[in-house]
Write a protein that holds these residues in place. Sequence first.
Motif, PDB file in Angstrom:
ATOM      1  N   PRO A   1      39.310  55.318  57.101  1.00  0.00           N
ATOM      2  CA  PRO A   1      39.566  56.211  56.094  1.00  0.00           C
ATOM      3  C   PRO A   1      41.113  56.239  55.193  1.00  0.00           C
ATOM      4  O   PRO A   1      41.317  56.401  54.051  1.00  0.00           O
ATOM      5  N   ILE A   2      42.140  55.811  56.078  1.00  0.00           N
ATOM      6  CA  ILE A   2      43.445  55.939  55.718  1.00  0.00           C
ATOM      7  C   ILE A   2      43.608  54.823  54.784  1.00  0.00           C
ATOM      8  O   ILE A   2      44.248  54.870  53.660  1.00  0.00           O
ATOM      9  N   ALA A   3      43.025  53.625  55.078  1.00  0.00           N
ATOM     10  CA  ALA A   3      43.318  52.355  54.300  1.00  0.00           C
ATOM     11  C   ALA A   3      42.618  52.707  53.105  1.00  0.00           C
ATOM     12  O   ALA A   3      43.105  51.992  52.013  1.00  0.00           O
ATOM     13  N   VAL A   4      41.069  53.069  52.959  1.00  0.00           N
ATOM     14  CA  VAL A   4      40.475  53.436  51.879  1.00  0.00           C
ATOM     15  C   VAL A   4      41.313  54.095  50.835  1.00  0.00           C
ATOM     16  O   VAL A   4      41.349  53.862  49.538  1.00  0.00           O
ATOM     17  N   ALA A   5      41.621  55.264  51.380  1.00  0.00           N
ATOM     18  CA  ALA A   5      42.364  56.143  50.545  1.00  0.00           C
ATOM     19  C   ALA A   5      43.502  55.892  49.939  1.00  0.00           C
ATOM     20  O   ALA A   5      44.085  55.962  48.953  1.00  0.00           O
ATOM     21  N   TYR A   6      44.298  55.050  50.817  1.00  0.00           N
ATOM     22  CA  TYR A   6      45.555  54.591  50.256  1.00  0.00           C
ATOM     23  C   TYR A   6      45.427  53.385  49.262  1.00  0.00           C
ATOM     24  O   TYR A   6      46.163  53.441  48.182  1.00  0.00           O
ATOM     25  N   ALA A   7      44.395  52.563  49.400  1.00  0.00           N
ATOM     26  CA  ALA A   7      43.883  51.722  48.378  1.00  0.00           C
ATOM     27  C   ALA A   7      43.622  52.337  46.919  1.00  0.00           C
ATOM     28  O   ALA A   7      44.163  51.780  45.817  1.00  0.00           O
ATOM     29  N   ALA A   8      42.920  53.375  46.950  1.00  0.00           N
ATOM     30  CA  ALA A   8      42.203  54.112  46.095  1.00  0.00           C
ATOM     31  C   ALA A   8      43.473  54.657  45.277  1.00  0.00           C
ATOM     32  O   ALA A   8      43.780  54.601  43.939  1.00  0.00           O
ATOM     33  N   ASN A   9      44.443  55.474  45.879  1.00  0.00           N
ATOM     34  CA  ASN A   9      45.514  56.132  45.395  1.00  0.00           C
ATOM     35  C   ASN A   9      46.600  54.916  44.910  1.00  0.00           C
ATOM     36  O   ASN A   9      47.177  55.370  43.732  1.00  0.00           O
ATOM     37  N   ASP A  10      46.648  53.839  45.541  1.00  0.00           N
ATOM     38  CA  ASP A  10      47.717  52.518  44.971  1.00  0.00           C
ATOM     39  C   ASP A  10      47.098  52.293  43.767  1.00  0.00           C
ATOM     40  O   ASP A  10      47.793  51.678  42.573  1.00  0.00           O
ATOM     41  N   ALA A  11      45.775  52.060  43.498  1.00  0.00           N
ATOM     42  CA  ALA A  11      45.095  51.535  42.217  1.00  0.00           C
ATOM     43  C   ALA A  11      45.272  52.498  41.206  1.00  0.00           C
ATOM     44  O   ALA A  11      45.467  52.169  40.070  1.00  0.00           O
ATOM     45  N   LEU A  12      45.355  53.822  41.234  1.00  0.00           N
ATOM     46  CA  LEU A  12      45.493  54.732  40.289  1.00  0.00           C
ATOM     47  C   LEU A  12      47.133  54.752  39.917  1.00  0.00           C
ATOM     48  O   LEU A  12      47.400  54.904  38.586  1.00  0.00           O
ATOM     49  N   LEU A  13      47.987  54.756  40.600  1.00  0.00           N
ATOM     50  CA  LEU A  13      49.304  54.649  40.529  1.00  0.00           C
ATOM     51  C   LEU A  13      49.881  53.520  39.989  1.00  0.00           C
ATOM     52  O   LEU A  13      50.584  53.508  39.087  1.00  0.00           O
TER      53      LEU A  13
END
Length: 505
Positions: free
Chosen positions: A299-311
Motif C-alpha cells: 500500500p505504501i508503494a501504490v499510494a506513493y505512485a499515485a501521489n507522485d503521478a499527481l505531483l
Amino acid sequence: MKLPLKHIVILVICSLTGIFVYQAYWLTGLYRTMKQEMESNIRDAMRTSDFNEIVLRVNELQKDNVEHGSVTVSAGYGADGNSLVTSQTISYTDSTYQDTLHSRTETMVDTLKTATGDGAIAEAVASSESGLDVLLKKQDSLKDLLVSIQQGIHSGVDTYIDVNLQRYDSLLMVVLEEHNLSVPHRTLLIYTGSDADSTVTFTDTLGIAGDSSYIPSPKAIRYDYEFNRHRSQRYQLIIEPVGAIIWKQMTGILVTSFIILLILGFSFWFLIRTLLKQKTLDEMKSDFTNNITHELKTPIAVAYAANDALLNFNQADEKSKREQYLRISQEQLQRLSGLVEQILSMSMERRKTFRLHPEEIELKGVITPLMEQHQLKADKPVNIQLEIEPETLTIVADRTHFGNIISNLIDNAVNYSKEQAELTISCRQTGKTVIISVADRGIGIPFEKQKHIFDKFYRVPTGNLHNVKGYGLGLFYVKSMVEKHGGTITVKSEPGKGSTFTITL
C-alpha cells in the motif's frame, strides 16, 4: 548455538530410559536383599524357637528333679573322655529349688568353657594379633559354635524328654509373626537314618504340626533345621514362596517409584510439547514477519505512485484522473491503517497495562455503520441482514474493541464467501446475557480445523480461493477481546454450507 529439537528429544528419551533402568535395577536389588533377609529371619526363627523349646523342656526336668531326685544331662564326651556338657542337681526339698535354677544358668557358661577346652579361648586371644576383637568379628564362626553347643544340649535333653512338636510350632509362629510372616504353613519333625551296614538310607516323618487345612503347592519352599549333633533329626517348615509377601511390603516404595516415573514422564512430555509449540510459533512468526513486510510495502508503494503521478506528471489537472488517484491513495492508506491498527491491538492486548474502557452502547448504532463500510469496500455483492431483539438492545463494552470484533467477523464472512456474500447478524437478549451471532453461506470450515482457527497466526487453507489475504490475527484478536469482556465465542461450521460465529456476553 541452538540444539536441534530431534537431539533434545533423543536426550530426553535416553534420560527417561536411564532413570527407568536404574529404578528397575534398584528395586530388583532391594527385592533380593529383602528376600535374603526374610529367609535369614525364617532360619533364625527356627533356631530360636528350638532353643526356647529346649528351655521349656529343661524347666520340666528341673521340676522333676525337685520332686523325684537328681538328674544328670550329658551332651557327649570330649577327646579326653570328659563330659562336654554336664548339668547335675541333687535336691529333694523346696528350699534348694533356687539352687537348681542357678545351676542351670551356670551350666550354659560351663558348656562354653568345656566345649572349647579350659584354655581354648585364652589361647585364641593370645595367638591373635588384635586380641579378643578378632575372635568376636568372626560372626559365622561364633554362630556355628553356638549352634554346635545348642545341638549338644539338644542331644542331652532329648535323652529324657522327647521333642514337643506342637509346642515348637507355636513358638515358631510367635517369632515369625514378629517378622510379619503370619502365613499358612506345615511344620514337620523328620528322622533320617540308615540300616546296620549303612547301605540303605531312609527318612521318616515323626510328626506334623501347623495348619491342617493348608496343602502345599508344587512351588512351596521347605526350610530345614537340623537340631542334633548327628544330623539325623530336623525340623522342616513348609510355606509358600515369600515373594508375594515381599512385594506387598514393597507396595509403598513401588507406588512412590511409579508416581515419580509418571511425574518425570509427564514433565518431559510437556517439555517436548512446549518446545514443539515454540518451534511452530517461531516459524509462524518468521512467516508473519516476511508476509507483513511485503504487505506493508504494497500500500505504501501504490499510494506513493499515485501521489507522485499527481505531483510530477500533471495528472491533477484532469478531474477524473485526480479523483481516481486520490481514491487509490485513500484505499491503500485505509488498508495500511487497518493493518497497523490490528498489529497494535495485538501488542496492546499482551501488555499488563492494557485496560478496556467499557460504556453502555447501542448495538444497532455500532453495527449498522460497520455493515455499510464493508458493503462499500467489498469487491463483490454483499447482502447483510440485521436482526436485533429488542431493537434498542444495549450492552456494556469498550466501543472501539467491540466494533473491531464485529468488523473482523463481517470481514471474514465476506472474504470467505464466493461470488456473492449473504450474511445474517442477529442479536438477542436471554436473561442478563446478550447473544450475538454472525452467520454466512461461505465455503465453511472443516471440522478438524475448527479447534485451531482462534490460534495466533493460524489460517485455514482456502482451497481455490487464492485472493483471501491475511495473517492469522483476526480471529485471535476477536477471541482475546471477547474474553477480556468476560464473554465466550464459539463456531459452528460445515464445509460448503457456511459458518456461524456466536458471541455470548
